[in-house]
Design an enzyme around this catalytic site. Structure first.
Site, mmCIF file in Angstrom:
data_model
loop_
_atom_site.group_PDB
_atom_site.id
_atom_site.type_symbol
_atom_site.label_atom_id
_atom_site.label_comp_id
_atom_site.label_asym_id
_atom_site.label_seq_id
_atom_site.Cartn_x
_atom_site.Cartn_y
_atom_site.Cartn_z
ATOM 1 N N CYS A 230 0.773 -1.256 0.152
ATOM 2 C CA CYS A 230 -0.096 0.024 -0.204
ATOM 3 C C CYS A 230 0.776 1.267 -0.043
ATOM 4 O O CYS A 230 1.478 1.579 -0.996
ATOM 5 C CB CYS A 230 -1.031 0.192 1.163
ATOM 6 S SG CYS A 230 -2.482 0.862 0.610
ATOM 7 N N GLU B 165 -2.927 -8.738 4.146
ATOM 8 C CA GLU B 165 -2.628 -9.373 5.528
ATOM 9 C C GLU B 165 -3.852 -9.044 6.628
ATOM 10 O O GLU B 165 -3.653 -9.743 7.798
ATOM 11 C CB GLU B 165 -1.674 -8.617 6.233
ATOM 12 C CG GLU B 165 -1.696 -7.221 6.749
ATOM 13 C CD GLU B 165 -1.764 -6.310 5.443
ATOM 14 O OE1 GLU B 165 -1.803 -4.933 6.006
ATOM 15 O OE2 GLU B 165 -1.850 -6.190 4.484
ATOM 16 N N HIS C 40 -4.362 -4.617 1.245
ATOM 17 C CA HIS C 40 -3.837 -5.145 2.589
ATOM 18 C C HIS C 40 -4.410 -6.457 2.691
ATOM 19 O O HIS C 40 -5.127 -6.908 3.511
ATOM 20 C CB HIS C 40 -4.681 -4.186 3.468
ATOM 21 C CG HIS C 40 -3.885 -2.960 3.789
ATOM 22 N ND1 HIS C 40 -2.732 -2.757 4.460
ATOM 23 C CD2 HIS C 40 -4.405 -1.691 3.405
ATOM 24 C CE1 HIS C 40 -2.543 -1.591 4.307
ATOM 25 N NE2 HIS C 40 -3.442 -0.946 3.625
#
Length: 277
Positions: A112, A206, A204
């Site tokens: 990001c 994760e 994102h």
């Protein structure tokens, strides 16, 4: 014979540092391959104020002369994508870190804002503001297959949460970069360097099930009177913002498993070269 763990350094620039560490530990330690993670913080971010006790307790100061100990490195996102790069207090330290990673040929995963900052520094790709935050879970289309995307079907779901974007045309035209995947509207999912171990991820991946909801509430609580975008394609009950769905879990596992496999192969190649020398 016990396999030596992969040593991964992570520069944690996210707002929710504890949750961020928990998320990365989860996605990087699920496989049978042992992974040793070190979380770090940029020292120049705290030149004018003390390092918070929480930050000191859960992470280490970034020491550029110790980067060679890592088999791979991640630079996370940060909630600062609306600021110009030259306004970031630790941007010079970040650039020196990137220089070290490139010099040592350490595999890099930029996520990001981290991807925006690295691509701008390395390849002069320009950042621009989006008219409205890209926020929610979207299908992503594979434009160029890669080892990192192996096993992901076209149209795989992934979470996006950002106010800015890089210039799509510059990336597509750059001879050193390969655009890998985008959303159906052309928003970036990932691209990679053609001849370097560099991956730029804009989702994102994760994030866990509740992360988008937590992000919305954090922003809303900071400015209750502002109109913030709600995460799209995320809730089972979108009207009342209830029952968030973890639709990107398959992509999460495949992506990070692929990345660790690439890191392990790179480590083995380096070891074989050293043995021959």
């Amino acid at each position: 014979m016990t396999t030596a763990p992969l040593k991964v350094g992570i520069l944690n620039l996210m707002h929710d540092k504890v949750d961020t560490q928990r998320r990365f530990r989860h996605v990087l330690t699920r496989s049978a391959r042992p992974v040793e993670i070190t979380f770090l913080y940029p020292q120049t971010h705290y030149l004018s104020r003390p390092v918070p006790n929480l930050v000191k307790r859960i992470s280490q100061p970034l020491e550029l002369n110790q980067i060679n100990q890592y088999d791979a490195f991640i630079i996370t996102g940060a909630p600062i994508e609306r600021l110009p790069f030259n306004k970031i207090t630790y941007i010079d330290e970040l650039h020196r870190l990137i220089d070290q990673l490139v010099k040592l040929n350490i595999p890099q995963l930029y996520i990001c804002w981290g991807a925006m900052a690295a691509a701008n520094y390395l390849y002069d790709i320009e950042k621009h503001q989006l008219p409205r935050k890209l926020f929610g879970v979207y299908p992503n289309h594979i434009l160029n297959s890669s080892r990192l995307l192996t096993g992901l079907p076209d149209g795989f779901l992934a979470p996006h949460a950002r106010y800015a974007e890089l210039d799509y045309r510059q990336i597509s035209a750059h001879p050193e970069l390969i655009l890998e995947a985008t959303t159906v509207d052309g928003q970036l999912f990932s691209f990679r360097a053609r001849n370097r171990q560099q991956y730029f991820l804009f989702s994102h991946l994760e994030y866990g099930r509740n992360a988008l909801l937590k992000e919305y509430h954090r922003e809303k609580n900071a400015h209750p009177n502002w109109d913030y975008a709600k995460p799209q394609n995320y809730f089972l009950d979108p009207i009342h913002m209830r029952a968030p769905q973890f639709k990107w879990q398959p992509a999460q596992q495949i992506f990070f498993d692929n990345w660790l496999h690439i890191v392990a192969q790179n480590k083995n190649t380096k070891y074989k070269v050293l043995v021959k020398e």
